[in-house]
Scaffold this active site. Sequence first.
Site, PDB file in Angstrom:
ATOM      1  N   ASP A  41      30.568  37.614  39.512  1.00 42.65           N
ATOM      2  CA  ASP A  41      30.170  37.250  40.451  1.00 42.65           C
ATOM      3  C   ASP A  41      30.101  37.894  41.410  1.00 42.65           C
ATOM      4  OD1 ASP A  41      31.096  36.011  42.565  1.00 42.65           O
ATOM      5  OD2 ASP A  41      32.849  35.622  42.473  1.00 42.65           O
ATOM      6  N   TRP A  55      40.065  35.436  42.641  1.00 41.23           N
ATOM      7  CA  TRP A  55      40.065  34.741  44.160  1.00 41.23           C
ATOM      8  C   TRP A  55      40.186  32.747  43.372  1.00 41.23           C
ATOM      9  CZ3 TRP A  55      34.700  31.223  45.154  1.00 41.23           C
ATOM     10  CH2 TRP A  55      35.052  30.718  46.164  1.00 41.23           C
ATOM     11  N   LYS A  66      28.900  37.093  53.182  1.00 48.64           N
ATOM     12  CA  LYS A  66      29.550  38.674  53.699  1.00 48.64           C
ATOM     13  C   LYS A  66      28.222  39.393  54.178  1.00 48.64           C
ATOM     14  CE  LYS A  66      33.709  36.754  52.643  1.00 48.64           C
ATOM     15  NZ  LYS A  66      33.217  35.477  51.622  1.00 48.64           N
TER      16      LYS A  66
END
Length: 448
Positions: A256, A175, A292
Amino acid sequence: MSANITRSAVSQNSANNRLGQIQGHMGSMGNAEGIKTAFSADVVPQAPEDPLFGLMAAFKKDSDAKKVDLGIGAYRDDNAKPWVLPVVKQAEELLRKDPDLNHEYLPIAGLADFTSASQKLILGKSSPAITDKRVVSLQSVSGTGALHLGALFLTRFYNPAAADAKTIYVSTPTWANHNQLFSNVKLPMKGYPYFSKETKGLDFDGMVSTIESAPEGSIILLHACAHNPTGVDPTQEQWTKVAQVMKAKRHFPFFDCAYQGFASGSLEQDAWAINHFVEQGFELMIAQSYAKNFGLYGERAGCFHFVAAPSSDAVDEVSRVGSQLAILQRSEISNPPAYGARVASRVLNDEKLFAQWEEDLRTMSGRIIEMRKQLRSKLEAKKTPGTWNHITDQIGMFSFTGLNEQQVQTLREEYHVYMTKNGRISMAGLNSHNIDYFAESVDKVVRG
């Protein structure tokens, strides 16, 4: 009378002279001889525009009716609209009706009902780590805030025997914000191989080899599921091997987790890697996001967890670590935002709402999985050059298509299809109304 007029005229003339003096003085302060800025262009250069947000802006300006947005990492329904989860609407209604709801500050560590429920979600209700009180959790400003808090703590307090081990290894690619986030807190970074351009899958040998050769005690950042940006995840067997190598080298895992439940539709399956590492006795950190899987993108709800390894001193360690994390949190944000955490907490602590949330997760993950199947099927039916099995082999929000930068540019300029220049697409941007057009556009561009 004439004397009065004369005095008035003199007074007015004096006032005008004085005003001119003041204006002249102010003008001199603004010229080159006056105060100079400490932030000239050679000190503070113009920063480049964030590529993703720049892509969003370009898409919005495009007036073509067929334009397709495959850049943004947010869920969209089959009509390309943001989807407020039904369970979130229910939770919000309950909050509105709560007579005790107020806007007071939360504690520094956040909403206790939220952080305790977050522990159970990510580690499992019966986790020995929770039972043994080996976990400390702080509510964070979504997953980004959790990553920042963990990175800041590591910068201050992590001192492995080998000085060069105080380095965080991230996947190549990772990311994009990871790079800036860790650099901002002066945590040295290195990469480990992850994505194979040849197979469009995991470069497992390269990954393991680099982790194995890293200095003992290095920090390894791992995507718990739905790897961003590739959509490529290790198998459980591969995760087991990674854990073995990291345990032998005494590496420090930092997970993560931004897509639990969103990737496969199963909360347990998507947290498998984390729980395997906990079972293996690792000391580790977790950055957990609710953007999300709850669709709470703008509410910035997240949680940071530190898990101590099993030992007689674990409870004391957690207390000490928690005390320092609280000081860092206080100096950074004082205390976290309440609304998103309250929404998530209502759901996480209510059996009926939790069941509805699991159904909503299956709706989102199911639609994305279906889009993967359809896209692969359509490209293979057209006999588009190349192989396309990686579209369904990958998982989660994103897919690395294998399209090169020139092909991506052509798709944008000629077909009004927007994606990042590395060929990553958000599968949530595809739907029954645009998937045929996208497949046709890709076919034409790949054929040249």
